[in-house]
Write a protein that holds these residues in place. Sequence first.
Motif, mmCIF file in Angstrom:
data_model
loop_
_atom_site.group_PDB
_atom_site.id
_atom_site.type_symbol
_atom_site.label_atom_id
_atom_site.label_comp_id
_atom_site.label_asym_id
_atom_site.label_seq_id
_atom_site.Cartn_x
_atom_site.Cartn_y
_atom_site.Cartn_z
ATOM 1 N N PHE A 183 0.861 -1.191 0.000
ATOM 2 C CA PHE A 183 0.000 0.000 0.000
ATOM 3 C C PHE A 183 0.891 1.233 0.000
ATOM 4 O O PHE A 183 1.912 1.252 0.682
ATOM 5 N N ASP A 184 0.482 2.258 -0.744
ATOM 6 C CA ASP A 184 1.185 3.532 -0.621
ATOM 7 C C ASP A 184 0.604 4.248 0.589
ATOM 8 O O ASP A 184 -0.487 4.829 0.525
ATOM 9 N N THR A 185 1.352 4.187 1.711
ATOM 10 C CA THR A 185 0.810 4.685 2.977
ATOM 11 C C THR A 185 0.908 6.200 3.098
ATOM 12 O O THR A 185 0.512 6.764 4.102
ATOM 13 N N ARG A 186 1.454 6.854 2.064
ATOM 14 C CA ARG A 186 1.609 8.303 2.137
ATOM 15 C C ARG A 186 0.332 9.042 1.756
ATOM 16 O O ARG A 186 0.173 10.212 2.035
ATOM 17 N N ARG A 187 -0.569 8.324 1.073
ATOM 18 C CA ARG A 187 -1.749 9.009 0.557
ATOM 19 C C ARG A 187 -3.041 8.307 0.957
ATOM 20 O O ARG A 187 -3.061 7.089 1.151
ATOM 21 N N ALA A 188 -4.124 9.077 1.040
ATOM 22 C CA ALA A 188 -5.439 8.519 1.325
ATOM 23 C C ALA A 188 -5.830 7.594 0.177
ATOM 24 O O ALA A 188 -5.454 7.874 -0.966
ATOM 25 N N PRO A 189 -6.555 6.526 0.433
ATOM 26 C CA PRO A 189 -7.091 6.146 1.742
ATOM 27 C C PRO A 189 -6.139 5.293 2.565
ATOM 28 O O PRO A 189 -6.436 4.983 3.714
ATOM 29 N N VAL A 200 9.168 -0.443 -16.757
ATOM 30 C CA VAL A 200 8.317 0.743 -16.572
ATOM 31 C C VAL A 200 7.722 0.699 -15.168
ATOM 32 O O VAL A 200 7.679 1.693 -14.445
ATOM 33 N N TYR A 201 7.288 -0.495 -14.787
ATOM 34 C CA TYR A 201 6.673 -0.686 -13.474
ATOM 35 C C TYR A 201 7.674 -0.373 -12.358
ATOM 36 O O TYR A 201 7.346 0.307 -11.378
ATOM 37 N N LEU A 202 8.896 -0.865 -12.517
ATOM 38 C CA LEU A 202 9.909 -0.636 -11.487
ATOM 39 C C LEU A 202 10.170 0.849 -11.296
ATOM 40 O O LEU A 202 10.307 1.339 -10.175
ATOM 41 N N GLU A 203 10.227 1.560 -12.431
ATOM 42 C CA GLU A 203 10.472 2.995 -12.343
ATOM 43 C C GLU A 203 9.316 3.693 -11.615
ATOM 44 O O GLU A 203 9.509 4.589 -10.809
ATOM 45 N N GLU A 204 8.099 3.238 -11.927
ATOM 46 C CA GLU A 204 6.909 3.815 -11.299
ATOM 47 C C GLU A 204 6.938 3.580 -9.787
ATOM 48 O O GLU A 204 6.631 4.465 -8.995
ATOM 49 N N LEU A 205 7.316 2.347 -9.388
ATOM 50 C CA LEU A 205 7.364 2.027 -7.966
ATOM 51 C C LEU A 205 8.321 2.947 -7.226
ATOM 52 O O LEU A 205 8.061 3.365 -6.096
ATOM 53 N N GLU A 206 9.418 3.244 -7.877
ATOM 54 C CA GLU A 206 10.424 4.043 -7.210
ATOM 55 C C GLU A 206 10.002 5.509 -7.098
ATOM 56 O O GLU A 206 10.269 6.153 -6.100
ATOM 57 N N ASN A 207 9.344 6.008 -8.141
ATOM 58 C CA ASN A 207 9.050 7.443 -8.167
ATOM 59 C C ASN A 207 7.643 7.789 -7.690
ATOM 60 O O ASN A 207 7.461 8.763 -6.984
ATOM 61 N N ASP A 208 6.670 6.979 -8.095
ATOM 62 C CA ASP A 208 5.286 7.336 -7.798
ATOM 63 C C ASP A 208 4.439 6.062 -7.773
ATOM 64 O O ASP A 208 3.705 5.778 -8.720
ATOM 65 N N PRO A 209 4.552 5.280 -6.689
ATOM 66 C CA PRO A 209 3.879 3.977 -6.692
ATOM 67 C C PRO A 209 2.356 4.128 -6.724
ATOM 68 O O PRO A 209 1.817 5.088 -6.171
#
Lengths: 520, 309
Positions: free
Chosen positions: A289-295, A404-413
Amino acid sequence: MGGAPRLGWLALLAGVALACGRSLTTAPAGELRVNIETGEPPTLDWNRASDWASILVIDQLMRGLTRLDAQLQAAPELAERWEALEGGRVWRFHLRGGVRWSDGEPLVAQQFADSWLRLLDPATGAVYAYSLFAIRGARGFNAGSAERAQVGVRAVDAATLEVELEAPLSFFPALVSFMATYPVRLDVIARHGERWTDPGHLVGVGPYVLESWRHDYRVVLRASAQWPRRPGSPERVVFHMVSDPATSLVLFEQGELDLVRIPPLEIRRYLGRPEHRSALQLYGYYYGFDTRRAPFDDARVRRAFAMALDREALVAVLHEGSRAWSAWLPPAMPAANAEIGVRFDPAGARALLREAGVEPAALGPVRLGFNNHPRHRLVAQKAQAMWRENLGVEVRLEPREWKVYLEELENDPPPLFRLGWGADYADPHGFMEVFTSHSANNHTGWGDARYDALIARAASAADFAERRALYDQAQRILCEQELPIAPLFAEARNWAVAPRVRGFAVSAMDQYFFDELELE
Amino acid sequence: VIRYAALRLLGALPVLWIAATATFGLLRFLPGGPFRGERTLPPEIQRNLEARYGLDRPLGQQYAAYLAGLLRGDLGPSYKYLGRDVRDVIADALPVSMQLGALALAIAGCGGIALGLAAGVRRGSALDRAIVLGTLAGVSLPSFVLGAALMLGVGLGLGWLPAGLWEGPAHAVLPALTLAALPLAYIAQLTRAQVIEVQGRDHVRTARAKGLSEPRVRRRHVLRNALLAVVTYFGPVLALLLTGSFVVEKIFAIPGMGGFFVSAVTDRDYPVVLGITLVYAALVVGSNLAVDLLYAWLDPRIRVAEPGA
């Protein structure tokens, strides 16, 4: 290549192959034929290798100070014994006498020091340099901020290697079972440069030597004259690189290959057959989970999402023998605990969402990211259905190409994402460290000082019972209270083994020593 | 002819340069670098890896270095296969693909022309109908289905031929047939249509009226004219064989170039992608040139027109 063509032709395979299986050739005596389904090993330079195929071949050519036994504990290999000094901050390894390289040169402790310094040297560009970052000065040397001479490894004499660590580490002997730490011969590397791993150049300390290597096609090894041979063990090991799993299975059924991985869709056909071997891996599959953002900044929402998943049903779509698992440390790992984790509880999950003040219909669609592979897609579709049914939440699947996915995870999951973790070494530390707040592999944005402190304490604790208790506490924070991730299952590996091969068992690390097998 | 060929070759250089530049640029637009994997590397290790291959330098410098290397015939090192130059990779894999491709081309060319001729001259017969039906199947059957069917039926089921690997001539039969099926069917259809058309032309009727024997009419007048259109199709056939080799090489576990087509891109192995693109571009340019020359040789009108061109 999408999944559709392969599915179509696997179905064809299932139909025809069942009915008829016939061999063109008889297997050559004393020759073990193994398929590397991931293709060409990128390198046989053990300081620089970082993938399964390379490691599989290297493990037949080389040995290290220690090796992992069946219980995944460090056992003597090139070192006959070792001792911890200063409470585990300094380690001294004593080499077995009379061991020779395949060209007849004696093995000496300096060759380990040479290897480790080469591994850490920034100019080597070695991925696994970090496997020795526990050594004093190692990380600095690799980052270019410290001198080679400051690294805490030295040969006391020809038979003794001494290592000084930054801090006590109870499992250091398990770390040096890893192939990146195998000794090297600087004279050979100096003589041949990048080509030192070619047939005729490469020398090793192990049961086999490299006989020939046709790139992208075949690697041939033969038994080393400098290594005691077990009766009945393969005289030659031939690695093929059939990358299409269905083809490799056809060649296996035709008697052209002795050891192949079984592709997922074929596993059911092999269940119960004597050729089938399977074991759970030290590999965990999870949704983060991206715990930085709601929800998902609210632990109750994360918990609700984890509770709404029926892991047994989720893993069943794969038909590969993987095991539903709600804790983080996989079942085969020392200190694993099946009691830990949240259970499937749809009503409880809905209640939690209400408690968090979340209206399910207003949430969606929540994006679930994963790399585009048929397995991940199957799991994601099943999870999507469960979240819809059990929580009333709409989830949108977002498959991506791997890099592409790996880059996304690192920058903006994405708010929900799939990932897995495989052990480099058979100690809980590497697994637990992934979700510390300073870990680059923790894409959840979650950090907890209590968790970090528990992991640090467990790493230096000498007594395993004490470590187990600390990991239990940490796992309860990770998988029951905070849930930055929802662990889903532990992956199984499935192999098909020809009847002429005896003694093959799938290892939890997918690591094999073929000189231990017997051929009929 | 030599001057014409030389001019065409010279004209191919800008084409290759554009191919190299476009590929270089497009690759760098792709997200994700060559050294990213499931586990994120500590930053110092990522830096060391990038420095080793000069990827830490500005893009313009990297491009200049790459072009300079190209002029020396140096395609750079593979990022994935350590210690192997792209040149080595291509030198290992290209001959295999060429052998397979040449075999498939021979099968497709000879088989297609023979079938097309046989069908065309006996238009409407049972043989003609069978060939038309067969070529329709050949055009519509994807190679991964045909390959799997051949492998399972002839290889595993009957045990007549090896189901995979690349050891000797016997191992080449099934993959070459799989690869040849589609162009063979096309060529047969094309030849048949041409034969039917040419047979109705005046010069053929004249030849028959002059009392030439039927085999001689077919050889000298029908086949030769029908082949003109077929030869033009050989350029696209070569491209078809090259691109089709990916599936066939994978299915039959053949160590050719096809596999790198996809894997080098997914691995972000930039130099390998560039090297292979260049080789394929050169092959396509070369084969088109060869077809033009062949066409000139077959068609006297082009030969006559040449000095003025």
